[in-house]
Design a protein around this motif. Structure first.
Motif, mmCIF file in Angstrom:
data_model
loop_
_atom_site.group_PDB
_atom_site.id
_atom_site.type_symbol
_atom_site.label_atom_id
_atom_site.label_comp_id
_atom_site.label_asym_id
_atom_site.label_seq_id
_atom_site.Cartn_x
_atom_site.Cartn_y
_atom_site.Cartn_z
ATOM 1 N N PRO A 136 0.812 -1.232 0.000
ATOM 2 C CA PRO A 136 0.000 0.000 0.000
ATOM 3 C C PRO A 136 0.842 1.278 0.000
ATOM 4 O O PRO A 136 0.567 2.209 -0.769
ATOM 5 C CB PRO A 136 -0.821 -0.117 1.293
ATOM 6 N N GLN A 137 1.858 1.324 0.846
ATOM 7 C CA GLN A 137 2.656 2.544 0.925
ATOM 8 C C GLN A 137 3.624 2.661 -0.249
ATOM 9 O O GLN A 137 3.868 3.750 -0.767
ATOM 10 C CB GLN A 137 3.426 2.584 2.250
ATOM 11 N N GLY A 138 4.174 1.520 -0.680
ATOM 12 C CA GLY A 138 5.098 1.546 -1.806
ATOM 13 C C GLY A 138 4.442 2.020 -3.086
ATOM 14 O O GLY A 138 5.043 2.751 -3.880
ATOM 15 N N LEU A 139 3.174 1.626 -3.290
ATOM 16 C CA LEU A 139 2.454 2.037 -4.498
ATOM 17 C C LEU A 139 2.272 3.552 -4.569
ATOM 18 O O LEU A 139 2.244 4.130 -5.659
ATOM 19 C CB LEU A 139 1.094 1.346 -4.571
ATOM 20 N N LEU A 140 2.144 4.189 -3.423
ATOM 21 C CA LEU A 140 1.999 5.651 -3.415
ATOM 22 C C LEU A 140 3.220 6.334 -4.016
ATOM 23 O O LEU A 140 3.107 7.333 -4.719
ATOM 24 C CB LEU A 140 1.766 6.154 -1.989
ATOM 25 N N PHE A 141 4.392 5.772 -3.743
ATOM 26 C CA PHE A 141 5.626 6.378 -4.235
ATOM 27 C C PHE A 141 5.905 6.032 -5.701
ATOM 28 O O PHE A 141 6.599 6.776 -6.388
ATOM 29 C CB PHE A 141 6.814 5.926 -3.383
ATOM 30 N N CYS A 142 5.365 4.898 -6.163
ATOM 31 C CA CYS A 142 5.713 4.470 -7.522
ATOM 32 C C CYS A 142 4.580 4.628 -8.529
ATOM 33 O O CYS A 142 4.679 4.133 -9.654
ATOM 34 C CB CYS A 142 6.205 3.026 -7.506
ATOM 35 N N LEU A 143 3.506 5.315 -8.141
ATOM 36 C CA LEU A 143 2.389 5.490 -9.071
ATOM 37 C C LEU A 143 2.783 6.114 -10.411
ATOM 38 O O LEU A 143 2.347 5.652 -11.469
ATOM 39 C CB LEU A 143 1.284 6.324 -8.407
ATOM 40 N N PRO A 144 3.613 7.166 -10.414
ATOM 41 C CA PRO A 144 4.012 7.735 -11.714
ATOM 42 C C PRO A 144 4.752 6.717 -12.588
ATOM 43 O O PRO A 144 4.532 6.659 -13.803
ATOM 44 C CB PRO A 144 4.924 8.904 -11.331
ATOM 45 N N GLY A 145 5.605 5.912 -11.961
ATOM 46 C CA GLY A 145 6.336 4.900 -12.708
ATOM 47 C C GLY A 145 5.422 3.810 -13.246
ATOM 48 O O GLY A 145 5.593 3.348 -14.376
ATOM 49 N N VAL A 146 4.462 3.398 -12.442
ATOM 50 C CA VAL A 146 3.492 2.386 -12.890
ATOM 51 C C VAL A 146 2.687 2.915 -14.066
ATOM 52 O O VAL A 146 2.472 2.211 -15.068
ATOM 53 C CB VAL A 146 2.557 1.987 -11.734
ATOM 54 N N ALA A 147 2.238 4.160 -13.967
ATOM 55 C CA ALA A 147 1.471 4.776 -15.060
ATOM 56 C C ALA A 147 2.302 4.844 -16.334
ATOM 57 O O ALA A 147 1.813 4.537 -17.432
ATOM 58 C CB ALA A 147 1.010 6.172 -14.649
ATOM 59 N N ALA A 148 3.562 5.227 -16.201
ATOM 60 C CA ALA A 148 4.447 5.310 -17.366
ATOM 61 C C ALA A 148 4.652 3.935 -17.993
ATOM 62 O O ALA A 148 4.678 3.799 -19.230
ATOM 63 C CB ALA A 148 5.787 5.918 -16.960
ATOM 64 N N ASN A 149 4.778 2.908 -17.164
ATOM 65 C CA ASN A 149 4.946 1.549 -17.681
ATOM 66 C C ASN A 149 3.696 1.059 -18.398
ATOM 67 O O ASN A 149 3.793 0.345 -19.407
ATOM 68 C CB ASN A 149 5.297 0.591 -16.545
ATOM 69 N N ILE A 150 2.535 1.414 -17.897
ATOM 70 C CA ILE A 150 1.284 1.025 -18.554
ATOM 71 C C ILE A 150 1.215 1.630 -19.956
ATOM 72 O O ILE A 150 0.889 0.937 -20.938
ATOM 73 C CB ILE A 150 0.071 1.466 -17.705
ATOM 74 N N ILE A 151 1.530 2.902 -20.068
ATOM 75 C CA ILE A 151 1.538 3.563 -21.378
ATOM 76 C C ILE A 151 2.571 2.904 -22.284
ATOM 77 O O ILE A 151 2.314 2.642 -23.475
ATOM 78 C CB ILE A 151 1.851 5.069 -21.224
#
Length: 218
Positions: A136-151
């Protein structure tokens, strides 16, 4: 620009659009799951850690094109024939899982150590620590990276043309080869990708802001 050709090609582009969405969805879900597993195995130094690190190194240092060729053309001589669509999903999952793991690792390392130590102090198991603290806490910090990977993974679906999947790029090339109308079909291809990527980019940005706002409020 002949609008007649565009009108005639709309049904094929709709099918290609849906195919691209379907493959992207399954591939991205698979990548997130694999990324989380690899991250947890590495973080907790579980058995299989060296295998997970080896997988990540291979996936990050080989192009998706080569991975698809290996699965689709290299495995049949060994007695394992994988359908084209499944090959595409495996390829996206394999490549995307390594990128997601890299992002998730960065997010977990950004967590305040006192949070992790507190969880360990109250006797949380590794599974509970991952479920209630790390993820839960780790996802808060990596949301921009996850979004970039999805694109990034959605863009990579254009490579699927090498295994003859009728996604957007392959459909465009087929129609150009049949009718020699480059301008019309390239325009439709751009519109099709934009119809996926632009709204998704906006939604991911809004979701990231919303989640961060909620997290700060809490």
């Amino acid at each position: 620009m002949e609008w007649t050709y565009i009108q005639q090609a709309i049904p094929q582009f709709v099918d290609a659009f849906l195919m691209t969405l379907r493959l992207s969805l399954f591939g991205i879900i698979g990548a997130i799951v694999v990324g989380l597993i690899v991250t947890m195995v590495d973080y907790f130094k579980l058995p299989g850690r060296h295998f997970a690190n080896g997988y990540r190194s291979i996936a990050l240092n080989t192009p998706l094109l080569i991975q698809l060729f290996f699965i689709y053309y290299g495995l049949p001589p060994l007695g394992l024939k994988v359908p084209a669509e499944l090959t595409a999903i495996i390829g996206l999952t394999f490549l995307g899982g390594a990128y997601m793991a890299k992002v998730f690792t960065g997010g977990i390392l950004a967590i305040d150590k006192i949070q992790i130590e507190s969880g360990q102090a109250i006797g949380l198991s590794k599974f509970q620590l991952a479920k209630y603290v790390l993820i839960p806490q780790g996802l808060l910090f990596c949301l921009p990276g996850v979004a970039a990977n999805i694109i990034f993974l959605i863009k990579e679906t254009s490579i699927f043309t090498v295994i003859a999947i009728p996604e957007i790029t392959n459909t465009t090339l087929d129609l150009i080869g049949q009718n020699y109308r480059t301008d019309e079909y390239l325009t439709m291809m751009i519109v099709a990708y934009a119809a996926i990527l632009v709204p998704l980019s906006v939604l991911l940005t809004l979701a990231e802001r919303k989640i961060r706002h909620v997290a700060i409020s809490v």
